[in-house]
Write an enzyme that holds these catalytic residues in place. Sequence first.
Site, PDB file in Angstrom:
ATOM      1  CG  ASP A 155      -2.034  -1.027   1.067  1.00 50.02           C
ATOM      2  OD1 ASP A 155      -2.450  -1.287  -0.078  1.00 50.02           O
ATOM      3  OD2 ASP A 155      -2.481  -1.576   2.085  1.00 50.02           O
ATOM      4  CB  ALA A 196      -1.889  11.448  22.984  1.00 50.62           C
ATOM      5  CG  ASP A 248       1.308  13.019  21.588  1.00 50.32           C
ATOM      6  OD1 ASP A 248       1.631  13.925  22.377  1.00 50.32           O
ATOM      7  OD2 ASP A 248       1.567  11.814  21.779  1.00 50.32           O
TER       8      ASP A 248
END
Length: 265
Positions: free
Chosen positions: A45, A183, A148
């Site tokens: 992919d 996060a 994050d």
Amino acid sequence: MNYVVVDRGDQLSQELAQRFHTLAAENGLKRDEETPEMVISIGGDGTLLQAFHTHVERVSEVAFIGVHTGHLGFFADWQADELDELVKMMANNEPRIVRYPIAQIELDTDTGLTTHFALNEFTLKGVDNTLVAQIDINDELFEMFRGDGIVVSTPSGSTAYNKSVGGAVIHPSIESLQIAEIASINNRVYRTLGSSVVLPQHHHCDIISRKEQRLQLSFDHLNITRNDIRSIRCSVAGHKICFARYRPFTFWNRVREAFLGYEVK
Ligand code: NAP
């Protein structure tokens, strides 16, 4: 019909590319690096993502076909030992063209506006600290993000990074973008929904970085770092990627085989 091959660069993929060229010449297909009608990706992919970005300028004028050299891919449906069959199909049959949405990302920076496209997703992260950004949906404040990073994925990319951060798997016939958090920190100042959000084709989101910060931007596998981003607009692109299908390759079979391990008959 003319074609080009993009291979992963490892020995097996290069050998298969050579074999494809030989079979193609025997079956009257023409190699054309500049204006191909078909782009054959040989690898995984990740190789198809590379092929997409190589031909991004002509993406709605070409059709992609994936040959995988390892496990069944989300974009690669032909196996290494099926090259003969694939080339014969290409020479003698009309494919069904399947169109999947792609993401459009417009960057507003100190040097002006630039437009980028992604087949899987656009990812934004802070380089030195957590990412701090305001997220607007349709020009209205939606949430203040600190954490994050943010993944904005297409339906095709919903099985990739998006899934690893808890996003939903979306069928590629649904023209949409999914915003998923990586996060997030939640307190009184920074508050996010906590679940991923799916935007329809006619909506857009803006990510506005709220302080001067170095940001890492990823368009699929391509990364850049900038410290002059003013805002980022994400929307479903007006054009789509086309895949040439010579036999069924259903999305839910791919999901079942990749993640649940059940054999697809
Ligand atoms: P990579 O780190 O070498 O490979 C990432 C993995 O994602 C490979 O196993 C790849 O399959 C698979 N993949 C790619 N597109 C997919 C899709 N649409 N659905 C399901 N799996 C998919 O990176 P890369 O080859 O350059 O690919 C870049 C992609 O990596 C990004 O677009 C992002 O989606 C993904 N990524 C995932 C994470 C994560 O899940 N934590 C983190 C960063 C990036 P093949 O082996 O067949 O190539």
